[in-house]
Every structure is written in C-alpha cells, then in structure tokens.
Design an enzyme around this catalytic site. Structure first.
Site, PDB file in Angstrom:
ATOM      1  N   THR A  19       0.806  -1.224   0.000  1.00  0.00           N
ATOM      2  CA  THR A  19       0.000   0.000   0.000  1.00  0.00           C
ATOM      3  C   THR A  19       0.839   1.273   0.000  1.00  0.00           C
ATOM      4  O   THR A  19       0.341   2.353  -0.314  1.00  0.00           O
ATOM      5  CB  THR A  19      -0.928   0.036   1.237  1.00  0.00           C
ATOM      6  OG1 THR A  19      -0.126   0.042   2.426  1.00  0.00           O
ATOM      7  CG2 THR A  19      -1.856  -1.165   1.244  1.00  0.00           C
ATOM      8  N   CYS A  64      -3.064  -0.464  14.506  1.00  0.00           N
ATOM      9  CA  CYS A  64      -3.913  -0.158  13.357  1.00  0.00           C
ATOM     10  C   CYS A  64      -4.893  -1.304  13.096  1.00  0.00           C
ATOM     11  O   CYS A  64      -4.532  -2.486  13.121  1.00  0.00           O
ATOM     12  CB  CYS A  64      -3.065   0.086  12.114  1.00  0.00           C
ATOM     13  SG  CYS A  64      -4.010   0.787  10.733  1.00  0.00           S
ATOM     14  N   ARG A 114      -6.931  -4.206   7.557  1.00  0.00           N
ATOM     15  CA  ARG A 114      -6.720  -5.624   7.273  1.00  0.00           C
ATOM     16  C   ARG A 114      -5.221  -5.925   7.312  1.00  0.00           C
ATOM     17  O   ARG A 114      -4.421  -5.261   6.652  1.00  0.00           O
ATOM     18  CB  ARG A 114      -7.291  -5.971   5.899  1.00  0.00           C
ATOM     19  CG  ARG A 114      -7.199  -7.448   5.554  1.00  0.00           C
ATOM     20  CD  ARG A 114      -7.870  -7.720   4.227  1.00  0.00           C
ATOM     21  NE  ARG A 114      -7.774  -9.132   3.868  1.00  0.00           N
ATOM     22  CZ  ARG A 114      -8.297  -9.657   2.764  1.00  0.00           C
ATOM     23  NH1 ARG A 114      -8.950  -8.856   1.911  1.00  0.00           N
ATOM     24  NH2 ARG A 114      -8.167 -10.933   2.506  1.00  0.00           N
ATOM     25  N   ARG A 136       4.227   6.656   3.402  1.00  0.00           N
ATOM     26  CA  ARG A 136       3.438   7.795   3.869  1.00  0.00           C
ATOM     27  C   ARG A 136       2.556   7.347   5.037  1.00  0.00           C
ATOM     28  O   ARG A 136       2.220   6.165   5.152  1.00  0.00           O
ATOM     29  CB  ARG A 136       2.585   8.368   2.739  1.00  0.00           C
ATOM     30  CG  ARG A 136       1.546   7.410   2.174  1.00  0.00           C
ATOM     31  CD  ARG A 136       0.792   8.050   1.005  1.00  0.00           C
ATOM     32  NE  ARG A 136      -0.301   7.220   0.532  1.00  0.00           N
ATOM     33  CZ  ARG A 136      -0.177   6.246  -0.348  1.00  0.00           C
ATOM     34  NH1 ARG A 136       1.023   5.986  -0.866  1.00  0.00           N
ATOM     35  NH2 ARG A 136      -1.230   5.545  -0.729  1.00  0.00           N
ATOM     36  N   CYS A 149      -0.388   6.361   7.550  1.00  0.00           N
ATOM     37  CA  CYS A 149      -1.737   5.803   7.430  1.00  0.00           C
ATOM     38  C   CYS A 149      -2.762   6.840   7.890  1.00  0.00           C
ATOM     39  O   CYS A 149      -2.589   7.477   8.938  1.00  0.00           O
ATOM     40  CB  CYS A 149      -1.840   4.548   8.286  1.00  0.00           C
ATOM     41  SG  CYS A 149      -3.496   3.812   8.362  1.00  0.00           S
ATOM     42  N   TRP A 183      17.150  16.586  48.343  1.00  0.00           N
ATOM     43  CA  TRP A 183      15.744  16.203  48.132  1.00  0.00           C
ATOM     44  C   TRP A 183      15.108  17.101  47.084  1.00  0.00           C
ATOM     45  O   TRP A 183      14.483  16.613  46.129  1.00  0.00           O
ATOM     46  CB  TRP A 183      14.955  16.296  49.440  1.00  0.00           C
ATOM     47  CG  TRP A 183      13.517  15.860  49.302  1.00  0.00           C
ATOM     48  CD1 TRP A 183      13.012  14.609  49.520  1.00  0.00           C
ATOM     49  CD2 TRP A 183      12.398  16.668  48.876  1.00  0.00           C
ATOM     50  NE1 TRP A 183      11.646  14.593  49.260  1.00  0.00           N
ATOM     51  CE2 TRP A 183      11.254  15.841  48.864  1.00  0.00           C
ATOM     52  CE3 TRP A 183      12.258  18.000  48.500  1.00  0.00           C
ATOM     53  CZ2 TRP A 183       9.983  16.302  48.514  1.00  0.00           C
ATOM     54  CZ3 TRP A 183      10.990  18.478  48.125  1.00  0.00           C
ATOM     55  CH2 TRP A 183       9.881  17.634  48.144  1.00  0.00           C
ATOM     56  N   TYR A 226      13.915  15.936  43.395  1.00  0.00           N
ATOM     57  CA  TYR A 226      12.478  16.042  43.109  1.00  0.00           C
ATOM     58  C   TYR A 226      12.253  16.832  41.826  1.00  0.00           C
ATOM     59  O   TYR A 226      11.378  16.502  41.017  1.00  0.00           O
ATOM     60  CB  TYR A 226      11.772  16.707  44.287  1.00  0.00           C
ATOM     61  CG  TYR A 226      10.262  16.660  44.244  1.00  0.00           C
ATOM     62  CD1 TYR A 226       9.575  15.494  43.907  1.00  0.00           C
ATOM     63  CD2 TYR A 226       9.507  17.787  44.553  1.00  0.00           C
ATOM     64  CE1 TYR A 226       8.190  15.453  43.876  1.00  0.00           C
ATOM     65  CE2 TYR A 226       8.117  17.762  44.531  1.00  0.00           C
ATOM     66  CZ  TYR A 226       7.466  16.590  44.196  1.00  0.00           C
ATOM     67  OH  TYR A 226       6.087  16.550  44.166  1.00  0.00           O
ATOM     68  N   ASP A 264      13.495  11.362  51.756  1.00  0.00           N
ATOM     69  CA  ASP A 264      12.106  11.791  51.903  1.00  0.00           C
ATOM     70  C   ASP A 264      11.516  11.224  53.195  1.00  0.00           C
ATOM     71  O   ASP A 264      11.753  10.058  53.554  1.00  0.00           O
ATOM     72  CB  ASP A 264      11.296  11.307  50.698  1.00  0.00           C
ATOM     73  CG  ASP A 264       9.837  11.707  50.780  1.00  0.00           C
ATOM     74  OD1 ASP A 264       9.532  12.874  50.485  1.00  0.00           O
ATOM     75  OD2 ASP A 264       9.015  10.847  51.153  1.00  0.00           O
TER      76      ASP A 264
END
Length: 503
Positions: A47, A55, A58, A80, A82, A437, A441, A457
């Site tokens: 194709t 996808c 088929r 290209r 779909c 810390w 973070y 922590d």
C-alpha cells in the site's frame, strides 16, 4: 479468540524482553496490543503506507511488512502515514539510558522549533556533544538524521492540523513551519503523494481562527486516571490551574523565537480509547507541537507500564497504572519544589497561588478558576526578598526563591531540556536553600527522569524504619531504572518486603 491470535499475543508480550525482530513485530501487529504502540512502525509495501501496531486495517502479509523505530525512519524509506491509525498520535519512548536521554532531549528541542533558527552543530553544542555523536545516537534511537526527523515532524504536524482543525491551508503551512504555501504543497505532495486538500475532506480557506483547537494523544494502558487527577487537584495553584468535570485545565505561556505565546489548555482523558483529548486555545496555535509535547510530559503519556511493572514486581501490583506526574516548564516546577519544602501539599499550593496573584499576568479564559499566567523568572527576581516573605515564606526560603529566579533570569541556570541530570542536580544543590531532596524532586518531575530516588524523603524513611539513607539507596537499586515510579508506589503505602538493614 482464535488460536493464531492467542499465539500472536504470547509472542507480542515477548517483545518487551527481546529485540524487535521481524517475527516479534509481526506478532505484535497481529495482536493490536496497545502496549506496543509507538515502540515501532510498520511499513506496508503493498500500500505504500506505514502504520502503528494498533492499526485496525486488514493485516498485510508478513512479506509485505518492514519495521522502523520512528515515523521519520519509515518516511525516509518512502512510506506515507496511514490515514486511519494516524502515526502522529502514537506515544513516544521513555529514555532510560544516556544515549536515549540525549536523543529524547534533542527531539524535544527540534519539536520546539530549535532547528528553525539553528543548525545541527549548534543543536549538538546545546546538548554538550559533537555533531557526529548527535547523528549517531539519533540514528540509533530514531533511524533517521536530525534533519530528516525535523522534516517529518513538520509534515506530521501539518497533517495533524489538516485533520483536526478547520484552519485555512495558508495558516496550516505557516504554523507547521513552512515559509510559503507553495513550499508546503510541494513537500507534502512529494512525501505523502497526496495534496493537503486531499488529506482534508473539506477545506475552509479564509475561515476565521476558531476559539480553540482539539487534538488527540495516545498512551499505553493501563493508566490510573483517578489517581492522576486527584494528584493534580490536590496541588492545583489558584488562578493558574484547576481540575473540573474530569478535565485538567491550566494557563500556559510558550516562548518560541523570542516571542511569548500565552493561552490555555484543557486535557480530558478518554480511557476506553487509551488517549486524551487536548484542547488548545487559539493563542497557542503557532506552538501546538510544543504544547502537545509538554502535555505528554505532564501526564507521562510516553511511559511503558509493562516494562516498569516487570522491574518493580510486587511493588507495582496494586496500582499498575500509576504514572509519573510531570511539569510544565522547569522554572515553574523548581519554584513549586522550593515552596513544598517542609510544608504540606495544601500549604505549598496556597503559597504558589499567592505568588501567582502577586506577579502573574492576567489572562482571559472561559474557565473561572484560570485567570493568570505563571510569573516569569524575571518577574519573580524583581521582587525583593521582603516582598516574597509577605506571601508567607521564611527569610531562608524567600532568599532561595529569589536566587533561583535571578540565576534563571540571567541565564546562569538551565532548567529545561536537561540532558546531564546528575550534573544538573549538583548545580542546583549549589544554590542556597536547595538540598538533595529538592534537586532530585525537580529532576524527577520537571525533567521527567524515571530513575530519581528520594532516599531522604520523610515518607520513604518511614516506610524503611530502621534503615539509614545509604541502606535505603542500596535496597532501591533493584528498582532501576524506574526508581521514580517506585517512589510513587511507596508514597501510596504499597507493602514492601524488607531485608535486614545493610544486607
């Protein structure tokens, strides 16, 4: 379910722990399993299009399929996109090593328009590596050069605007980064063998810019949206962001080419489709790719939950859909992290709201709870320490915030597009009032670093009663490279099996 489809599912699961062989990729394509979405793309020779593994067209014969690590790599071979599965909606990959980190940050810079005003050697210099090294790691990660990736992103963004909006073609060309409509048509037709008007079923040339644009972004399930929205709601900064009716809404400013683009964005999850709808105000339309990239990071849409769960083991079992909440802008989150020092989440949100009210610019939005922009580093740096104390900060934290803003405003601190995370953490800890810390973070959320661990922590230390920080670090080694996610699970109180400290 047919026996063949069952075999496809089993083989597809092996893809998480094996190389992307043709057989494994085809098995994943047969299963249409969303956890492989974005991990590779399928070029179909019969194709001439390339598809996502999810996808629903088929299924082509195996001999007609070839596999690529990115959309740019597939387009490089002449395929290209779909029109049904739309490759531009696929989630990206989470970087877990140095090479992946360099490539990911380079891709983000490209998506933000860096190559519009710079060349590849300058991009490499921005990352602190050679041009040759950049091209090598980019080829390894994406199967294409930075230039090819940039061209692919521009065309895919144009395709997104054509399919998801009613913007005039001239507007689409301009906002996708093309210098002229003629050049846009030539590149689009040459690459996709379809004209822009053929992609768009109805063309409304000359129509007015709509109040907002809608886009969709896919992710790999599971995703614990209830937890994420509660997390966002509990930390929402007054005037800037809110969670209402299952949607997250906030104001936003994107800087590009020295120009500020203010606006608002609303994110609404569609769990049954494993995607989110991102509504973007018209003011942000010129910077849509960067807005969408920021929303991907904010909601951790590129995470690979199965890979994470396999490493975390029992720790991830109760909530396998937990994601790492990100941030919009490094400076914004760094301010937030400083405000969170030694106070509750609610108190930090209150302080942030006061700062935003003090120096955040007013913006009109259709949402009652969103009326200001987050202040720039220059605006915060212009406030004396004594004024910052008036919003409820101690002298030490006010001084820390002022220094942070001043260094960012002067270009002495880099808080966005960070590559060398460890060096950046060390640089942050050199600022007065920012300890390990806070710096870690910031790396965890602002830079989306998946392997940050907060051994000091308070909650983590309570979970590891009797352990010293060094023993906690040693125990957490088993969760590399996903220790940031381990922190989230530990915060949720997930039971853990502890050995004797020091073993």
């Amino acid at each position: 379910m047919s026996e063949f489809r069952q075999r496809g599912l089993i083989a597809a699961r092996m893809l998480c722990v094996m190389e992307l062989t043709d057989a494994a990729c085809y098995a994943a394509f047969l299963s249409h399993d969303r956890k492989f979405d974005g991990r590779f793309f399928i070029g179909v020779a019969s194709t001439g299009v390339y598809c996502r593994p999810v996808c629903s067209v088929r299924t082509p014969k195996p001999e007609n399929c070839s596999y690529y690590p990115s959309a740019a790599a597939a387009e490089r071979q002449g395929f290209r996109p779909c029109l049904k599965c739309r490759p531009e909606l696929a989630p990206g990959l989470a970087p877990v090593d140095a090479g992946g980190r360099y490539a990911k940050v380079a891709a983000r810079l490209i998506e933000s328009g860096f190559l519009a005003d710079h060349n590849c050697p300058q991009l490499a210099a921005r990352l602190g590596i050679t041009d040759r090294h950049l091209r090598r790691i980019f080829a390894e990660q994406f199967g294409a050069s930075p230039i090819e990736y940039a061209q692919s992103q521009r065309l895919l963004n144009a395709k997104r605007l054509l399919m998801d909006t009613d913007l005039p073609l001239l507007q689409v060309a301009h906002e996708a980064g093309f210098s002229s409509l003629r050049r846009f048509n030539e590149m689009f037709c040459d690459r996709y063998r379809l004209s822009p008007s053929e992609i768009r079923q109805r063309q409304q040339a000359g129509s007015a810019l709509p109040a907002s644009l809608q886009f969709r972004l896919a992710y790999r399930p599971p995703y614990d949206w209830d937890w994420m929205m509660n997390f966002m709601a509990s930390r929402a900064m007054k005037g800037l962001e809110t969670v209402e009716a299952g949607s997250y809404v906030r104001s936003l400013t994107i800087m590009q080419g020295g120009k500020a683009h203010p606006g608002w964005v609303r994110v609404t999850p569609e769990p049954t489709q494993s995607r989110v709808v991102v509504e973007v105000s018209a003011g942000l339309s010129p910077v849509v790719p960067e807005v969408l990239a920021q929303m991907r990071q904010l909601f951790d849409l590129d995470a690979e939950p199965q890979d994470i769960a396999e490493v975390l083991g029992e720790l991830a079992l109760p909530r396998p859909g937990l994601r790492l909440p990100g941030a919009v802008g490094g400076f914004e989150f760094a301010v937030r992290a400083v405000l969170e020092q030694q106070v509750s989440v609610k108190a930090a949100a209150t302080l942030a709201g006061r700062l935003i009210e003090r120096c955040g610019e007013v913006i009109e939005t259709p949402f009652a709870g969103v009326c200001r922009l987050f202040p720039s580093a220059e605006a915060v740096a212009a406030l004396p320490v004594e004024v910052l104390r008036e919003i409820g900060l101690s002298r030490q934290r006010a001084h820390c915030l002022h220094t942070l803003a001043s260094q960012q405003a002067q270009g002495l601190l880099r808080l966005d597009f960070v590559v060398d995370v460890e060096a950046a953490i060390t640089r942050l800890t050199e600022l007065p009032g920012i300890g390990i810390w806070t710096a870690t973070y910031i790396a965890m959320r602002a830079w989306g670093w998946p392997d940050a661990f907060l051994a000091t922590d308070l909650i983590i230390r309570q979970r590891f009663a009797g352990y010293k920080p060094i023993d906690i670090e040693r125990h957490a080694e088993r969760w590399r490279p996903w220790r940031s996610y381990a922190v989230l699970h530990l915060w949720q109180g997930t039971p853990i099996r502890l050995t004797e400290p020091g073993l």
